[in-house]
Each structure stands twice: as C-alpha cells, then as structure tokens.
Design a protein around this motif. Structure first.
Motif, mmCIF file in Angstrom:
data_model
loop_
_atom_site.group_PDB
_atom_site.id
_atom_site.type_symbol
_atom_site.label_atom_id
_atom_site.label_comp_id
_atom_site.label_asym_id
_atom_site.label_seq_id
_atom_site.Cartn_x
_atom_site.Cartn_y
_atom_site.Cartn_z
ATOM 1 N N ASP A 161 10.367 -7.946 3.217
ATOM 2 C CA ASP A 161 11.718 -8.207 2.730
ATOM 3 C C ASP A 161 12.271 -9.550 3.215
ATOM 4 N N HIS A 186 10.822 -12.366 1.106
ATOM 5 C CA HIS A 186 11.353 -12.215 -0.247
ATOM 6 C C HIS A 186 12.798 -12.715 -0.318
ATOM 7 N N ARG A 187 13.592 -12.292 0.666
ATOM 8 C CA ARG A 187 15.014 -12.667 0.711
ATOM 9 C C ARG A 187 15.190 -14.174 0.927
ATOM 10 N N ASN A 189 17.369 -16.605 -1.573
ATOM 11 C CA ASN A 189 18.543 -17.335 -1.085
ATOM 12 C C ASN A 189 18.392 -18.839 -1.282
ATOM 13 N N GLU A 219 16.617 -15.839 5.782
ATOM 14 C CA GLU A 219 16.093 -14.469 5.854
ATOM 15 C C GLU A 219 17.166 -13.450 6.221
ATOM 16 N N MET A 270 21.012 -11.476 5.688
ATOM 17 C CA MET A 270 21.709 -10.897 4.539
ATOM 18 C C MET A 270 22.882 -11.797 4.141
#
Length: 472
Positions: free
Chosen positions: A256, A259-260, A264, A310, A312
């Motif tokens: 994740d 991927h994130r 972004n 990476e 949120m």
C-alpha cells in the motif's frame, strides 16, 4: 560571514593545474581497489540465493527483490541520466557541457555513493563487507541526484574537475545527513524532499554564493537559450515528469505504501502543470508563456510531495500541494531569482532554489504536518506502525512526536546543505581547478571539441534567460 571577493577575474598565474584525465584515472583505480576490498553481492544477488530461499521458506524466484525494485530502478536511472541531463541543455552554447558533465559526475558519483551509503546502511559486521543489491543501486542514484541538483546552480561556471570535487564531497555529506535523518532522528522521507532536494538545493546555492562572479556579465550573451535548446531541455522535463512517481515510490515498502506514493505524486504533478501555466501567463507581457517556467516549475509538485508521498495525504491533499508549489515556484523564477542575484550575490543558473530548495522545504513541512496528524482511525493500528516504522527503539513513538522528528530532519538537511556548501565552496575557490574565465562561461568551447561549423558561430540574440525576467 564576509562576502567572498571575486576570484574569476583574477590572473591565472599559478602553474599548478589538476587535469581531468588524471582525476578520472586515479579515481577509477581507487574505486577498483575499494570495491575489491569492500563490495560483495547480497544474499538476493549471489549464488547463495537458493539456500536463502530454502532457509526462509520462499517459494519462488519471483520473490527476489530484483523483480519488485528493478522497474523503479530503470525509471530512476532514466531520470538521472536523461531527465537531469537534458534539462540542463537549455543554454545556447553549453548543451555538450550540460548533458555530458551530467553523465560524467553521475557515473563518478554512483560508485562513491555505493561505498558511502554501504558503510552506513549495508555493512555486514561479521565479515566487514558491504552487501549490495538492486535497492542499493536505487539509493546510489538518489545520492547522485543531490549532486546533480547542486550542479544546476553552477552550470556553465565551473570546470569538470570542480564538478567532480563538488560531487565527491556532496555524496559524502549526503550519506552522513541521510543516516542522521533516517536512522538517528527516525524521520520518514520516501521521495527525498528533505534528504535529496533540500540538501542538494542549499548545497548548490551555497557553493554558487562562494563562487560569486561580479563580472559574469561578460558572458551575458551566452546565458540565454535559443529555440532548439529549449526544445531539448523540454525533453528532460517530460522524462522527469513522467517518471517522478517511480522516484518517490521506489524504496517505499511493498504494497500500500508504494501504491499510495505513486498516486500522490501523479496527482501533485498534474496539479502543478495547470497552476504553472496559469501563473506564467498571468505575469508575462501579453499573457504569453515563459518556457523557463514550463521546463522547471511544472516539476515542483513532485519535489514537494516526496516526504509525505507514502502518508495518508489524500488525493485532494496532493492536488493542494501541487497547486501551491506551482504558484510559489513560478513566482520564484519571476521575482526571487533576480533578487538573489542582485542582493544576495547568488547566481543560480538553473533556478534550483525554485525547483528544489523551496519545494523541498515545503515538502518537509507537509510531511511534518501529515505525520503529526496521523491516527489509528485513518491508518489502522498495524498500518500506523508499518507506515512510520514504529518498531524496536521507536515502538513507543506517537504521531505527534513523529511530526517533531520530521521537522528536525528538515533542519538537519538545511544545515548540512548550507554549511557543507560553504566549506566545499572554499575548496573550489583554490586556483588549481582550471575554472573558466568570466568571458568563457556558459560556453562549450574551452572543454569540448566542437563541429567545425560551430567554432565561429556569431552571437545569437538572447531569447530566454533563467536568471533574469525583463518582461514582468
């Protein structure tokens, strides 16, 4: 600190010169010896991989890190040699030097980076050897990127030997500050906003300040670009823009986080392009676009989102970061770069302050805020631990404290960049490096064999200039 006096109008009366062939031969021989003593393959790149697979219950060769990391390595490698190289070809008479010396110092630096970073991160204390794999190659490219950023500040004003000295010390400083920020302070910086861009930007600016040339106007006719040189520079921009998501996600955790980081960065870059075009048109005569802004400021979002890539940050947050950076970077080219040259005596050829230094600081601040605002409700318990590596000595770390550590990491990057740049600038002022005279700056002729039809080319009218903007 007292401003350094001009060194570039001085009479070159010393007989001591350090030649480029001597530096290259001696350095490569030294690398062969050091690699022979220290460097070995790690367990995933050696024939013992089969035994490693059995011992760790790994079912297939596809689990080898090579297959996860090599696509990102390819992208980062293209950015270093093609992206950065062609981005520096905008000067009308320094295209050979822009792409050629970029090639030289990148190949020179990555070897030293493997050793320096290996001693800090990959040293096997059982046998005293550095074990390298594909991730080490990516990190070496990152290390070299900091020096290529610094090169942008002194582009056309230094000799190739000076560039190699800049790279030698730059990589050494990079390895130390990276270890302090990532390991001792425990800051997270996946895309290198602090470790790469902030350090490299202020390192280059400090060196440029130390090597200030008050009579640089003697080469003013060569400082701008022409139509075809800007087109070549735009090739570098497009390669960097396309592959920046790989740059920011290359060494993040599989899954994740990686991927994130790609998402972004992708969104921040897209947002920056629209903002840059809007601001460039708004502040130019007749609403026309300035190619300097399109070549450079369109990349600022990728720099600024690096630290928090990476985290949120959320898709809308990435768009906000890109939006703000497009404004700040473009206005930096219009107002701050001329101010720095006139009042601070910093001659920033490529405008790295606007593309790397300022966006890098913004990225550090965004990373600190995003880390401090993290919670289990957003990340989940395991996700929080995995994203910020709250394990071992840092298992009791809280997000708020992590935000403070992120801010501390930014301060370390700035201090190493400024302090290291001043020290290295003092070394580069020595009259032994064969630097060009004021009237030979931004010209390939002193260092390259040029085609016959280019030897006596008449002066080309200035079309574009990264250091001045007379149309505001």
């Amino acid at each position: 600190i007292e401003k350094p006096k001009d060194l570039c109008d001085r009479e070159k009366n010393t007989n001591v010169r350090i030649s480029l062939p001597a530096v290259c031969f001696v350095w490569q021989i030294a690398m062969i010896i050091l690699f022979g003593v220290f460097i070995r393959y790690n367990e995933e790149s050696s024939p013992f991989w089969i035994e490693h697979r059995k011992a760790n219950n790994i079912s297939s060769d596809i689990e080898n890190d090579f297959y996860f990391r090599y696509p990102s390595f390819q992208d980062v490698h293209v950015m270093i040699f093609v992206g950065f190289g062609f981005l520096m070809t905008f000067l009308k008479r320094y295209s050979f030097g822009g792409v050629g010396f970029n090639f030289l110092i990148a190949a020179f630096g990555l070897q030293w980076a493997l050793l320096m970073q290996g001693w800090f991160h990959s040293l096997d204390y059982s046998d005293g050897k550095i074990k390298i794999g594909v991730e080490n190659l990516i990190n070496a490219d990152f290390c070299v990127a900091g020096c290529l950023i610094a090169y942008g500040a002194v582009l056309g004003k230094v000799s190739p030997v000076q560039l190699m000295v800049l790279t030698l010390f730059g990589i050494t400083l990079f390895a130390v500050e990276e270890y302090i920020i990532l390991n001792l302070i425990h800051a997270r910086d996946a895309g290198g906003s602090m470790v790469i861009h902030t350090f490299g930007g202020y390192y280059g600016l400090s060196i440029s300040w130390m090597l200030y040339r008050p009579n640089l106007s003697q080469s003013n006719r060569l400082q701008g670009s022409v139509y075809h040189s800007d087109v070549f520079a735009m090739i570098g921009t497009l390669f960097l823009w396309m592959f920046w998501p790989s740059f920011n996600s290359a060494i993040t955790d599989h899954g994740d986080g990686q991927h994130r980081a790609a998402i972004n960065t992708y969104l921040a870059l897209a947002s920056t392009v629209l903002t840059t075009v809007a601001i460039s048109s708004l502040f130019q005569k007749h609403g026309k676009l300035d190619m300097v802004h399109i070549q450079n400021s369109t990349l600022a979002g990728g720099v600024a989102v690096g630290t928090a890539a990476e985290f949120m940050l959320m898709p809308y947050g990435s768009l906000i970061v890109g939006f703000c950076c497009g404004i700040i970077s473009t206005l930096g080219y219009i107002y701050i770069t001329p101010f720095m040259e006139k009042h601070l005596k910093i001659q920033d050829t490529c405008g790295i302050h606007n593309l790397h230094a300022m966006p890098g600081v913004i990225g550090g601040v965004v990373g600190a805020i995003t880390a401090a605002a993290a919670s289990e409700a957003v990340y989940g318990h395991e996700g929080l631990i995995n994203t910020f590596d709250f394990e071992d000595a840092f298992k009791n770390m809280t997000p708020t404290r992590q935000g403070g550590h992120q801010a501390a990491g930014l301060c370390v990057a700035i201090c190493f960049g400024v302090g290291g740049g001043i020290i290295v600038g003092c070394i580069l002022r020595l009259p032994i490096w064969g630097d060009p005279a004021d009237d030979n700056c931004f010209d390939d002729e002193p260092y390259w064999e040029l085609p016959d039809d280019e030897e006596s080319i008449p002066p080309v009218l200035q079309y574009n200039n990264h250091m001045r903007n007379k149309d505001v």
